[in-house]
Structure formats: C-alpha cells, structure tokens
Design a protein around this motif. Structure first.
Motif, PDB file in Angstrom:
ATOM      1  N   ILE A   1      17.430 -25.541  86.675  1.00  0.00           N
ATOM      2  CA  ILE A   1      17.238 -24.247  87.288  1.00  0.00           C
ATOM      3  C   ILE A   1      16.447 -24.318  88.629  1.00  0.00           C
ATOM      4  O   ILE A   1      16.374 -23.710  89.454  1.00  0.00           O
TER       5      ILE A   1
ATOM      6  N   MET B   1      11.036 -10.146  78.842  1.00  0.00           N
ATOM      7  CA  MET B   1      10.847 -11.221  77.653  1.00  0.00           C
ATOM      8  C   MET B   1       9.593 -10.801  76.694  1.00  0.00           C
ATOM      9  O   MET B   1       8.712 -10.521  77.046  1.00  0.00           O
TER      10      MET B   1
ATOM     11  N   SER C   1      14.920 -10.325  74.516  1.00  0.00           N
ATOM     12  CA  SER C   1      14.025  -9.224  75.614  1.00  0.00           C
ATOM     13  C   SER C   1      13.531  -8.157  74.599  1.00  0.00           C
ATOM     14  O   SER C   1      13.798  -8.069  73.295  1.00  0.00           O
TER      15      SER C   1
ATOM     16  N   LYS D   1       7.766 -16.329  76.171  1.00  0.00           N
ATOM     17  CA  LYS D   1       7.134 -16.797  77.338  1.00  0.00           C
ATOM     18  C   LYS D   1       6.460 -17.874  77.232  1.00  0.00           C
ATOM     19  O   LYS D   1       6.398 -18.742  78.158  1.00  0.00           O
TER      20      LYS D   1
ATOM     21  N   GLU E   1      16.034 -20.708  91.082  1.00  0.00           N
ATOM     22  CA  GLU E   1      16.177 -19.440  90.328  1.00  0.00           C
ATOM     23  C   GLU E   1      14.982 -19.470  89.483  1.00  0.00           C
ATOM     24  O   GLU E   1      14.284 -20.279  89.087  1.00  0.00           O
ATOM     25  N   ASN E   2      15.133 -18.353  88.656  1.00  0.00           N
ATOM     26  CA  ASN E   2      13.927 -18.022  87.677  1.00  0.00           C
ATOM     27  C   ASN E   2      14.670 -18.333  86.274  1.00  0.00           C
ATOM     28  O   ASN E   2      15.687 -17.966  85.978  1.00  0.00           O
TER      29      ASN E   2
ATOM     30  N   GLU F   1      13.877 -17.690  83.603  1.00  0.00           N
ATOM     31  CA  GLU F   1      13.977 -16.417  82.352  1.00  0.00           C
ATOM     32  C   GLU F   1      15.359 -15.651  82.703  1.00  0.00           C
ATOM     33  O   GLU F   1      15.738 -14.967  81.500  1.00  0.00           O
ATOM     34  N   ALA F   2      15.831 -15.801  83.494  1.00  0.00           N
ATOM     35  CA  ALA F   2      17.528 -15.158  83.662  1.00  0.00           C
ATOM     36  C   ALA F   2      18.075 -16.018  82.853  1.00  0.00           C
ATOM     37  O   ALA F   2      19.246 -15.329  82.465  1.00  0.00           O
ATOM     38  N   TYR F   3      17.744 -17.229  82.366  1.00  0.00           N
ATOM     39  CA  TYR F   3      18.802 -18.039  81.419  1.00  0.00           C
ATOM     40  C   TYR F   3      18.378 -17.810  80.270  1.00  0.00           C
ATOM     41  O   TYR F   3      19.152 -18.737  79.274  1.00  0.00           O
ATOM     42  N   GLU F   4      17.496 -17.187  79.518  1.00  0.00           N
ATOM     43  CA  GLU F   4      17.141 -16.919  78.282  1.00  0.00           C
ATOM     44  C   GLU F   4      18.224 -16.209  77.524  1.00  0.00           C
ATOM     45  O   GLU F   4      18.883 -15.053  78.358  1.00  0.00           O
ATOM     46  N   HIS F   5      18.320 -16.268  76.488  1.00  0.00           N
ATOM     47  CA  HIS F   5      19.234 -15.138  75.766  1.00  0.00           C
ATOM     48  C   HIS F   5      18.917 -13.729  75.470  1.00  0.00           C
ATOM     49  O   HIS F   5      17.547 -13.749  75.528  1.00  0.00           O
ATOM     50  N   ARG F   6      19.843 -12.946  75.755  1.00  0.00           N
ATOM     51  CA  ARG F   6      19.353 -11.494  75.991  1.00  0.00           C
ATOM     52  C   ARG F   6      18.866 -11.112  74.554  1.00  0.00           C
ATOM     53  O   ARG F   6      18.132  -9.948  74.579  1.00  0.00           O
TER      54      ARG F   6
END
Length: 198
Positions: free
Chosen positions: A66, A1, A82, A6, A71-72, A74-79
């Motif tokens: 989350i 990210m 990145s 972040k 879970e992390n 960052e895995a649920y942020e919009h792509r």
C-alpha cells in the motif's frame, strides 16, 4: 477506525519496514523480505501469508504494498472495524435472562466422559505443550555436584583403581585384601597396639 485496530495496524506498519515491494501491475505486488517472499493482491484483498484474509487488518506485507502506491493503509481495513459498525452492533438492547434455578430441565441423557485406560509404561512427568508454547526449561532442576574420582593406586584424579594404567601395567588387576584394609585404616600399626595397651 477503532483504537485497538489502529494499534495493530501501527505495529504491522513498523514491521513492514524490512520488506521491499516489487510491483507487477496496479494491484499485484511481490513483497521480499530477509528470509521470506509473499504475493499481495490489493483488488481481492488477499496476501499469501493469509493474515489479511483471516483478520481483515492489512498485514506487514500488505502495508508495504500500500505504501508503494502511496495510499493510506486504513482504507484497506475491513469495514466492520469502523466505529460506525461498532455502534450499530451494540445499538439494540440485550434482553435480560433468568437465573439457572428457573431454567427448564433437560430431558436428554447426560454425556459421560470417556473410559480411562491406564497406559503401558512409565507415565510422563511433563504435560504435552502446544506448538506455540515455550518449551520447558531444563535448567529449573537442581544438578548434583560433579565428582572428581581419585585413584587409590597412583593418587591421580579423573580415574579409579580399575581403570588405572599403573595397576594394569603391573598385572595387579584385583587389589589384595590387605591393601584394601590398609586403605580403610583397619590394620593396626605398632602405634595403635601401644594405644590399646594403654
């Protein structure tokens, strides 16, 4: 990210410590805070506060849900946040353009500002502030010195000669002209007469 994303996610993670999650199933959570309560759907990536829907970054309520699943976030942020998508965005060249002197002339009529009508009444001194702006503090204006009235009849403070209780009790609502002149120092005493003869 990306680094700025972040930082925002770290701030939301810090704010999520005051919330407590309640799991309905694997994807639905009820997040309860001090004075608020929200519902989070991790499958649809939505939160009732709508911050996650608008920004694509998990809000504090979503981070709490989350963490409940261990879970992390960052895995649920919009792509699109990145680094790969960021580089793809600026991979193509930005073509140069000519200056305003070489721009073609527009044939459309110019838009004019609306006609100003003077409003009735006294004009406002302060501008209208937006809902998210801090209101103007009234402490910036200088205040005058508070006066403490002294009564000429009884010599007391906090009232004047009209509202004096002694004057009302004696029936002298209006002081005589002689008393007023004596208060102002206009009547000459015998000492003043002697000074005049000297």
């Amino acid at each position: 990210m990306c680094p700025k994303i972040k930082v925002v996610l770290a701030k939301n993670s810090k704010e999520s410590a005051v919330f407590s999650p309640l799991m309905a199933d694997e994807t639905h959570f009820q997040i309860t805070g001090l004075h608020q309560q929200h519902s989070v759907d991790l499958c649809r990536m939505t939160c009732s506060c709508r911050k996650w829907d608008l920004t694509g970054i998990p809000c504090a309520h979503t981070v709490c849900a989350i963490w409940c699943k261990q879970e992390n976030p960052e895995a649920y942020e919009h792509r699109f946040y990145s680094v790969v998508k960021y580089k793809q965005c600026y991979s193509r060249s930005i073509m140069p353009i000519n200056g305003p002197s070489l721009w073609p002339e527009c044939q459309l009529t110019l838009s004019l500002p609306p006609i100003y009508k003077e409003k009735v009444g006294r004009p406002a001194k302060l501008r209208r502030r937006q809902p998210d702006e801090v209101p103007a503090s009234r402490q910036s204006k200088l205040k005058g010195v508070k006066r403490n009235n002294k009564c000429r009849t009884c010599g007391g403070f906090g009232h004047n000669q009209r509202s004096c209780n002694i004057t009302k009790a004696s029936g002298l609502d209006k002081p005589t002209q002689e008393n007023n002149e004596m208060d102002r120092g206009q009547i000459q005493t015998p000492q003043n007469y002697n000074d005049g003869y000297r």
